[in-house]
Write a protein that holds these residues in place. Structure first.
Motif, PDB file in Angstrom:
ATOM      1  N   ARG A   1       0.841  -1.204   0.000  1.00 49.38           N
ATOM      2  CA  ARG A   1       0.000   0.000   0.000  1.00 49.38           C
ATOM      3  C   ARG A   1       0.876   1.254   0.000  1.00 49.38           C
ATOM      4  O   ARG A   1       0.588   2.214  -0.706  1.00 49.38           O
ATOM      5  CB  ARG A   1      -0.931  -0.001   1.203  1.00 49.38           C
ATOM      6  N   GLN A   2       1.946   1.245   0.763  1.00 51.88           N
ATOM      7  CA  GLN A   2       2.866   2.394   0.778  1.00 51.88           C
ATOM      8  C   GLN A   2       3.419   2.658  -0.613  1.00 51.88           C
ATOM      9  O   GLN A   2       3.563   3.809  -1.022  1.00 51.88           O
ATOM     10  CB  GLN A   2       4.012   2.157   1.743  1.00 51.88           C
ATOM     11  N   ALA A   3       3.716   1.601  -1.341  1.00 52.90           N
ATOM     12  CA  ALA A   3       4.289   1.746  -2.683  1.00 52.90           C
ATOM     13  C   ALA A   3       3.311   2.432  -3.628  1.00 52.90           C
ATOM     14  O   ALA A   3       3.691   3.360  -4.360  1.00 52.90           O
ATOM     15  CB  ALA A   3       4.700   0.381  -3.235  1.00 52.90           C
ATOM     16  N   TRP A   4       2.030   2.003  -3.649  1.00 52.69           N
ATOM     17  CA  TRP A   4       1.103   2.641  -4.585  1.00 52.69           C
ATOM     18  C   TRP A   4       0.735   4.047  -4.128  1.00 52.69           C
ATOM     19  O   TRP A   4       0.536   4.936  -4.944  1.00 52.69           O
ATOM     20  CB  TRP A   4      -0.099   1.786  -4.912  1.00 52.69           C
ATOM     21  N   MET A   5       0.681   4.281  -2.817  1.00 50.29           N
ATOM     22  CA  MET A   5       0.388   5.637  -2.339  1.00 50.29           C
ATOM     23  C   MET A   5       1.540   6.587  -2.679  1.00 50.29           C
ATOM     24  O   MET A   5       1.319   7.745  -3.038  1.00 50.29           O
ATOM     25  CB  MET A   5       0.090   5.628  -0.847  1.00 50.29           C
TER      26      MET A   5
ATOM     27  N   ILE B   1      -8.370   6.084  -5.819  1.00 50.15           N
ATOM     28  CA  ILE B   1      -7.576   4.931  -6.271  1.00 50.15           C
ATOM     29  C   ILE B   1      -7.088   4.125  -5.075  1.00 50.15           C
ATOM     30  O   ILE B   1      -7.134   2.888  -5.095  1.00 50.15           O
ATOM     31  CB  ILE B   1      -6.411   5.393  -7.167  1.00 50.15           C
ATOM     32  N   ASP B   2      -6.652   4.804  -4.004  1.00 51.91           N
ATOM     33  CA  ASP B   2      -6.218   4.087  -2.805  1.00 51.91           C
ATOM     34  C   ASP B   2      -7.347   3.222  -2.263  1.00 51.91           C
ATOM     35  O   ASP B   2      -7.134   2.052  -1.925  1.00 51.91           O
ATOM     36  CB  ASP B   2      -5.728   5.068  -1.739  1.00 51.91           C
ATOM     37  N   ALA B   3      -8.546   3.763  -2.190  1.00 46.40           N
ATOM     38  CA  ALA B   3      -9.683   2.995  -1.682  1.00 46.40           C
ATOM     39  C   ALA B   3     -10.007   1.819  -2.618  1.00 46.40           C
ATOM     40  O   ALA B   3     -10.218   0.689  -2.160  1.00 46.40           O
ATOM     41  CB  ALA B   3     -10.898   3.897  -1.523  1.00 46.40           C
TER      42      ALA B   3
ATOM     43  N   ALA C   1     -11.410  -4.299  -7.556  1.00 43.67           N
ATOM     44  CA  ALA C   1     -10.985  -3.535  -8.734  1.00 43.67           C
ATOM     45  C   ALA C   1      -9.476  -3.325  -8.778  1.00 43.67           C
ATOM     46  O   ALA C   1      -8.959  -2.702  -9.701  1.00 43.67           O
ATOM     47  CB  ALA C   1     -11.687  -2.176  -8.748  1.00 43.67           C
ATOM     48  N   ALA C   2      -8.753  -3.875  -7.817  1.00 44.84           N
ATOM     49  CA  ALA C   2      -7.313  -3.623  -7.699  1.00 44.84           C
ATOM     50  C   ALA C   2      -6.529  -4.035  -8.939  1.00 44.84           C
ATOM     51  O   ALA C   2      -5.683  -3.270  -9.417  1.00 44.84           O
ATOM     52  CB  ALA C   2      -6.753  -4.330  -6.463  1.00 44.84           C
TER      53      ALA C   2
ATOM     54  N   ALA D   1      -3.350  -2.338 -13.677  1.00 44.31           N
ATOM     55  CA  ALA D   1      -3.005  -2.383 -15.100  1.00 44.31           C
ATOM     56  C   ALA D   1      -3.303  -1.064 -15.816  1.00 44.31           C
ATOM     57  O   ALA D   1      -2.548  -0.644 -16.687  1.00 44.31           O
ATOM     58  CB  ALA D   1      -3.760  -3.517 -15.778  1.00 44.31           C
ATOM     59  N   ALA D   2      -4.400  -0.401 -15.446  1.00 47.22           N
ATOM     60  CA  ALA D   2      -4.826   0.797 -16.165  1.00 47.22           C
ATOM     61  C   ALA D   2      -4.169   2.082 -15.677  1.00 47.22           C
ATOM     62  O   ALA D   2      -4.017   3.024 -16.451  1.00 47.22           O
ATOM     63  CB  ALA D   2      -6.342   0.951 -16.058  1.00 47.22           C
TER      64      ALA D   2
END
Length: 146
Positions: free
Chosen positions: A6-10, A96-98, A104-105, A110-111
């Protein structure tokens, strides 16, 4: 989902160029029902630094940030802190985080996330190549007088 993922995508969302993030988000066509917990608001944070990464901490300066928190209809909560005053970017990053905590992750990865990673890595390579082109190598010639 573990904390480091989660830290990485945030982190990626926070660092992403706003226009690119908005374009990728718009292309997904997603418009999830959500409740705003904290509307996007602009504030400041104090940046701290350390000499050599190990010295005593000191106040480096302030930076403007925008934060947002929201909750999807299914209960997933998303948060975002982004640099600057772009409230739309903060809201999209929180959405997006939620959504990354739901089914939907994989679609969002991918998108949105993968294209952002690729574009940001390419921009980093371009900056590194420009910097390398200006590198000066100093050398000492022996004069032979010794």
């Amino acid at each position: 989902m573990d904390q480091s993922t989660r830290q990485a995508w945030m982190s990626l969302l926070a660092k992403a160029p706003a226009e690119q993030l908005k374009a990728l988000w718009a292309a997904t066509g997603l418009a999830p029902d959500h409740t705003t917990l904290r509307a996007p608001e602009v504030g400041g944070v104090m940046l701290r630094g350390r000499m050599g990464g190990t010295g005593a901490p000191f106040n480096l300066g302030e930076m403007t940030v925008t934060r947002c928190s929201l909750k999807l209809a299914d209960g997933a909560v998303g948060h975002a802190y982004v640099q600057g005053r772009d409230k739309d970017k903060a809201r999209i990053a929180a959405l997006i985080d939620a959504l990354m905590q739901t089914d939907a992750a994989m679609t969002l990865r991918a998108a949105v996330l993968v294209p952002l990673e690729v574009a940001m890595a390419e921009a980093k390579r371009t900056r590194a190549a420009k910097a390398a082109a200006t590198k000066v190598d100093f050398f000492t010639m022996v004069r032979g007088e010794d």
